[in-house]
Design a protein around this motif. Structure first.
Motif, mmCIF file in Angstrom:
data_model
loop_
_atom_site.group_PDB
_atom_site.id
_atom_site.type_symbol
_atom_site.label_atom_id
_atom_site.label_comp_id
_atom_site.label_asym_id
_atom_site.label_seq_id
_atom_site.Cartn_x
_atom_site.Cartn_y
_atom_site.Cartn_z
ATOM 1 N N GLY A 146 12.377 11.502 12.365
ATOM 2 C CA GLY A 146 11.225 11.668 11.466
ATOM 3 C C GLY A 146 10.989 10.738 10.319
ATOM 4 N N VAL A 147 9.837 10.133 9.995
ATOM 5 C CA VAL A 147 9.476 9.474 8.950
ATOM 6 C C VAL A 147 8.440 9.807 8.219
ATOM 7 C CG1 VAL A 147 10.377 7.228 10.188
ATOM 8 C CG2 VAL A 147 7.916 7.913 10.402
ATOM 9 N N LYS A 148 8.231 9.443 6.945
ATOM 10 C CA LYS A 148 7.107 9.647 6.087
ATOM 11 C C LYS A 148 6.504 8.632 5.490
ATOM 12 C CE LYS A 148 6.173 12.609 2.062
ATOM 13 N NZ LYS A 148 6.680 13.665 1.129
ATOM 14 N N TRP A 149 5.308 8.588 5.621
ATOM 15 C CA TRP A 149 4.492 7.265 4.987
ATOM 16 C C TRP A 149 3.846 7.891 3.810
ATOM 17 C CZ3 TRP A 149 3.456 2.777 4.175
ATOM 18 C CH2 TRP A 149 2.194 2.155 3.944
ATOM 19 N N VAL A 150 4.390 7.329 2.665
ATOM 20 C CA VAL A 150 3.530 7.548 1.436
ATOM 21 C C VAL A 150 2.831 6.429 0.897
ATOM 22 C CG1 VAL A 150 4.242 8.324 -1.004
ATOM 23 C CG2 VAL A 150 5.944 9.082 1.137
ATOM 24 N N ARG A 151 1.429 6.944 0.729
ATOM 25 C CA ARG A 151 0.768 5.978 0.296
ATOM 26 C C ARG A 151 0.584 5.758 -1.410
ATOM 27 N NH1 ARG A 151 -4.416 5.140 4.127
ATOM 28 N NH2 ARG A 151 -4.773 3.430 2.546
ATOM 29 N N THR A 152 0.570 4.459 -1.881
ATOM 30 C CA THR A 152 0.408 4.465 -3.316
ATOM 31 C C THR A 152 -0.782 3.817 -3.682
ATOM 32 O OG1 THR A 152 1.487 2.140 -3.320
ATOM 33 C CG2 THR A 152 2.882 4.022 -3.581
ATOM 34 N N ASP A 153 -1.782 3.793 -2.985
ATOM 35 C CA ASP A 153 -3.046 3.179 -3.058
ATOM 36 C C ASP A 153 -4.137 4.357 -3.202
ATOM 37 O OD1 ASP A 153 -3.247 3.965 -0.495
ATOM 38 O OD2 ASP A 153 -4.447 2.193 0.293
ATOM 39 N N TYR A 167 0.668 -1.349 0.059
ATOM 40 C CA TYR A 167 -0.083 -0.009 0.077
ATOM 41 C C TYR A 167 0.769 1.393 -0.229
ATOM 42 C CZ TYR A 167 -4.135 -2.573 0.545
ATOM 43 O OH TYR A 167 -5.050 -3.642 0.473
ATOM 44 N N GLY A 168 2.255 1.300 0.074
ATOM 45 C CA GLY A 168 3.075 2.283 0.122
ATOM 46 C C GLY A 168 4.393 2.140 0.462
ATOM 47 N N TYR A 169 5.176 3.133 0.774
ATOM 48 C CA TYR A 169 6.490 2.964 1.568
ATOM 49 C C TYR A 169 6.681 3.849 2.589
ATOM 50 C CZ TYR A 169 7.362 6.757 -1.854
ATOM 51 O OH TYR A 169 7.556 7.920 -2.296
ATOM 52 N N LEU A 170 7.488 3.572 3.563
ATOM 53 C CA LEU A 170 8.047 4.370 4.718
ATOM 54 C C LEU A 170 9.291 4.739 4.668
ATOM 55 C CD1 LEU A 170 7.033 5.293 7.673
ATOM 56 C CD2 LEU A 170 8.077 3.069 8.675
ATOM 57 N N GLU A 171 9.736 6.086 4.594
ATOM 58 C CA GLU A 171 11.022 6.343 4.341
ATOM 59 C C GLU A 171 11.468 7.270 5.570
ATOM 60 O OE1 GLU A 171 11.062 8.483 1.057
ATOM 61 O OE2 GLU A 171 10.091 10.433 1.563
#
Length: 158
Positions: A89-96, A71-75
């Motif tokens: 700090g993290v960023k959750w990027v959803r690809t759905d 459903y995405g990636y955590l960077e």
């Protein structure tokens, strides 16, 4: 007689010069040690908080590819010290098509990210302490973060 006095004064001046250089050098190194000790948190690992189950272990940091799911990636975004605590700090990027979000976690803190699950910052692994400005190296300022991840049902790490 005058030559002997001049010679003694020269030796005393040279000795004082060496003493001044040694004292200044020790104060610079000692000051740097004190600064590093005061700025860098002593705690770099914590156990999982009560109520958080052990899940997947994620290593994130500069140069480490993001953790990808279906459903995405955590960077990884950045790490810093605030009030003698590590903050990552993290960023959750959803690809759905869902909304992603950026979060900051302190050591031992858990957050829920919709479409991923609950992540907990359990450990930081900072690079070596550099004592002098000329000791810049590839790991200077590098902080790797280790997270525990409880995935939502249906989410798969790729």
């Amino acid at each position: 007689m005058v030559d002997v006095v001049k010679q003694r004064h020269g030796i005393v001046r040279a000795g004082l010069g060496v003493l001044v250089v040694v004292v200044l050098g020790c104060s610079v190194v000692g000051g740097r040690l004190l600064y590093v000790w005061w700025q860098r948190p002593s705690t770099e690992w914590v156990p999982l908080p009560p109520g958080i189950e052990e899940g997947e272990t994620l290593n994130l940091g500069p140069g480490i590819r993001p953790a990808c799911t279906n459903y995405g990636y955590l960077e990884y975004r950045a790490a810093r010290v605030e009030n003698r605590e590590w903050v990552v700090g993290v960023k959750w990027v959803r690809t759905d098509g869902g909304a992603g979000e950026e979060r900051e976690l302190r050591l031992g803190e858990s957050v829920y990210l919709e479409g991923l699950g609950t992540i907990t910052l359990t450990e930081v692994m900072p690079g070596p302490i550099c004592m002098f400005p000329w000791e810049e190296g590839p790991r200077n300022g590098y902080v790797e973060a280790i997270f525990n991840l409880e995935l939502e049902p249906g989410i798969v790490l790729l």
